[in-house]
Design a protein around this motif. Sequence first.
Motif, PDB file in Angstrom:
ATOM      1  N   VAL A  88      61.395 -79.288  16.219  1.00 16.14           N
ATOM      2  CA  VAL A  88      61.307 -77.867  16.569  1.00 16.14           C
ATOM      3  C   VAL A  88      59.839 -77.489  16.711  1.00 16.14           C
ATOM      4  O   VAL A  88      59.013 -77.805  15.846  1.00 16.14           O
ATOM      5  CB  VAL A  88      61.978 -76.982  15.499  1.00 16.14           C
ATOM      6  CG1 VAL A  88      61.856 -75.506  15.879  1.00 16.14           C
ATOM      7  CG2 VAL A  88      63.429 -77.367  15.319  1.00 16.14           C
ATOM      8  N   SER A  89      59.506 -76.812  17.803  1.00 20.31           N
ATOM      9  CA  SER A  89      58.128 -76.406  18.061  1.00 20.31           C
ATOM     10  C   SER A  89      57.688 -75.323  17.091  1.00 20.31           C
ATOM     11  O   SER A  89      58.468 -74.453  16.689  1.00 20.31           O
ATOM     12  CB  SER A  89      57.995 -75.900  19.505  1.00 20.31           C
ATOM     13  OG  SER A  89      56.720 -75.334  19.708  1.00 20.31           O
ATOM     14  N   GLY A  90      56.395 -75.353  16.735  1.00 16.91           N
ATOM     15  CA  GLY A  90      55.835 -74.335  15.855  1.00 16.91           C
ATOM     16  C   GLY A  90      55.624 -73.005  16.533  1.00 16.91           C
ATOM     17  O   GLY A  90      55.202 -72.030  15.892  1.00 16.91           O
ATOM     18  N   ARG A 106      64.775 -70.754  14.133  1.00 17.54           N
ATOM     19  CA  ARG A 106      64.931 -72.156  13.746  1.00 17.54           C
ATOM     20  C   ARG A 106      66.086 -72.286  12.764  1.00 17.54           C
ATOM     21  O   ARG A 106      66.259 -71.415  11.899  1.00 17.54           O
ATOM     22  CB  ARG A 106      63.649 -72.695  13.094  1.00 17.54           C
ATOM     23  CG  ARG A 106      62.387 -72.444  13.857  1.00 17.54           C
ATOM     24  CD  ARG A 106      61.186 -72.921  13.064  1.00 17.54           C
ATOM     25  NE  ARG A 106      59.946 -72.339  13.559  1.00 17.54           N
ATOM     26  CZ  ARG A 106      58.790 -72.392  12.912  1.00 17.54           C
ATOM     27  NH1 ARG A 106      58.741 -73.008  11.731  1.00 17.54           N
ATOM     28  NH2 ARG A 106      57.716 -71.834  13.415  1.00 17.54           N
ATOM     29  N   SER A 133      57.670 -81.554  14.831  1.00 21.15           N
ATOM     30  CA  SER A 133      58.051 -81.266  16.220  1.00 21.15           C
ATOM     31  C   SER A 133      58.327 -82.523  17.015  1.00 21.15           C
ATOM     32  O   SER A 133      58.897 -82.464  18.100  1.00 21.15           O
ATOM     33  CB  SER A 133      56.956 -80.455  16.911  1.00 21.15           C
ATOM     34  OG  SER A 133      55.715 -81.145  16.839  1.00 21.15           O
ATOM     35  N   SER A 134      57.922 -83.687  16.493  1.00 22.70           N
ATOM     36  CA  SER A 134      58.154 -84.943  17.207  1.00 22.70           C
ATOM     37  C   SER A 134      58.216 -86.085  16.216  1.00 22.70           C
ATOM     38  O   SER A 134      57.697 -85.991  15.096  1.00 22.70           O
ATOM     39  CB  SER A 134      57.049 -85.197  18.240  1.00 22.70           C
ATOM     40  OG  SER A 134      55.804 -85.374  17.603  1.00 22.70           O
ATOM     41  N   ARG A 143      58.522 -79.088   8.433  1.00 25.66           N
ATOM     42  CA  ARG A 143      58.868 -79.103   9.867  1.00 25.66           C
ATOM     43  C   ARG A 143      58.067 -80.177  10.584  1.00 25.66           C
ATOM     44  O   ARG A 143      56.880 -80.391  10.289  1.00 25.66           O
ATOM     45  CB  ARG A 143      58.553 -77.747  10.499  1.00 25.66           C
ATOM     46  CG  ARG A 143      58.834 -77.660  12.002  1.00 25.66           C
ATOM     47  CD  ARG A 143      58.258 -76.396  12.607  1.00 25.66           C
ATOM     48  NE  ARG A 143      56.808 -76.399  12.553  1.00 25.66           N
ATOM     49  CZ  ARG A 143      56.016 -77.009  13.443  1.00 25.66           C
ATOM     50  NH1 ARG A 143      56.553 -77.678  14.465  1.00 25.66           N
ATOM     51  NH2 ARG A 143      54.697 -76.966  13.319  1.00 25.66           N
ATOM     52  N   ARG A 172      47.650 -76.374  19.145  1.00 25.84           N
ATOM     53  CA  ARG A 172      48.914 -76.554  19.874  1.00 25.84           C
ATOM     54  C   ARG A 172      48.703 -76.380  21.370  1.00 25.84           C
ATOM     55  O   ARG A 172      49.186 -77.183  22.180  1.00 25.84           O
ATOM     56  CB  ARG A 172      49.956 -75.541  19.386  1.00 25.84           C
ATOM     57  CG  ARG A 172      51.254 -75.557  20.188  1.00 25.84           C
ATOM     58  CD  ARG A 172      52.249 -74.529  19.678  1.00 25.84           C
ATOM     59  NE  ARG A 172      51.750 -73.168  19.814  1.00 25.84           N
ATOM     60  CZ  ARG A 172      51.834 -72.443  20.929  1.00 25.84           C
ATOM     61  NH1 ARG A 172      52.361 -72.978  22.018  1.00 25.84           N
ATOM     62  NH2 ARG A 172      51.376 -71.216  20.960  1.00 25.84           N
TER      63      ARG A 172
END
Length: 536
Positions: free
Chosen positions: A49-51, A56, A11-12, A9, A133
């Motif tokens: 996708v954010s942790g 998801r 997130s950016s 995964r 985070r």
Amino acid sequence: MTIAVIYSRISSASQVKKGDGLASQEHRCREFAAYKGYEIKETFRDEGVSGSLFERPGIKKMLSWIRKHKGSEPIVLIDDVSRLARDTVVHYKLRAAIGSVGAKLESPSIEFGEGADNTLVENIVVSMAQHQREKNKETVVHRMKARMMNGYYTFRLPFGYRYGRTQGHNGKVVVRDEPQASLIQEALEGYATGRFQTQAEVKRFLEAHPIFTRDKEGEIHPQRISNMLTNKIYAGYYEHKPWKVPLMKGHHEALISWETFQKIQEKLNEKPYVQTRIDAAEEFPLRGFVTCGGCGHPLTAYWAKGRNKRYPYYECFNKSCDQRRKSIRKDVLEGEFEALIKQMRPASEVFSTVAAMFRKIWDNRLNRLAEKQESQKRALIGMDAKITRLTDRLIETTSASAIRAYEAKLEKLESEKILIAENLAQKPDHAQDFNKSFRTAMAFLANPWNLWTSPNPIHRKTLIKLIFAGPLSYVRNQGFLTAKTTSPFNMLATVDDEEKVMAEGGGFEPPIRSPVYTLSRRAPSATRPPLRKVPF
């Protein structure tokens, strides 16, 4: 051989540059699988996708795959705990979900187990991931807030703007995105000036241009129009109350002035405008403007069904009117109206006198403008003092209702302050403005008929507003009654005292006091005296 799947995964997109992209995560997991003797059967990914999220797409696909191969007791490999989740609650929910479908979680970074030591280490690592985070979020918020306080917008931009680099500014700033910016500017100014009476008309205007993005159904959602009309960024300002960022002037080019923005807000708060059919202005351009001479109610325009085709009429449907249900042919009523418009053409010798009059009025306004600016400067100083006093009271009070009242007053004062500052900052070229305005105005006054014959129905509606100060009354078989015109036409009518009538007495009566164009009642007759063009 034990089978395994890989979950990765990001997130950016920046994580790819840092070396912890999807490919690098999968490579480390494959090396770990080779060391353990696992056979990789499948890989699952979540990008952007954010942790902190549990739901998801990649996780759902992975859990579905594991259920189908539950008997093989597959292993789920992750590069690091932070790749699975950056939230303690989400982490253990995912751990439980993976275990519920018969799989086991492993990672080259940490050893998962049921012992006290393993649980302690896992709790510490997961807590650290969550802390990182949250800390990253705080850092980003502080940086964005600081940049906004310096006059730079930092959120997602509305249609008509984009981020770009400009000379004299650090980083990316808000710039116009053409041709979308000009389209939005025309829509906003059109709504403020009355060119578009409703939000639905703005929507239809934008839908006619394919460059404006649409939803999946190929339409523009009405909420987007509402958001566009209330977005301060188009006026060069912004605010963000959750971060306590007050109303700020941005370092970006405004599409409209703050005064225009305020006009839009006032119009949005007015009584809703009754919407007519899209084709109403084209079929019946005088609908809603011509009233019944007997009762004053607006005439209804409609199509009547005949034996072989349909026929257009105007008619009064007021039950208490003696003219009720006495239809007027569309070509008769509109024909007399067009004859009236054609006569509103001044003689050429009048223009030089009118130009001198307009110039004198313009000069008087410029003299008053200087006095007004001095008055606004004094008002601006007084407004700053009021804002300071209200801010002090807001800090001292603890009453929720008082806080809301003070905030509302402060917001109103800030809006008025911006408007005054914007007016003071303007330095127009008055000579050029007069020449431009004079040419435009005189082109219309010279021959209003040109605007009426335009194929654009909006132009016809505009002409009616520019010429007539109120609705026109019409009596069947008699014609139009008194018609009051607006100031420019009144002025032209007074230039020549010898010419104050629009037509012969059989068709129109002369003005009595104010020099307005008048139409009088006349007795029904089979023949009427012809209309003639008369100079002002």
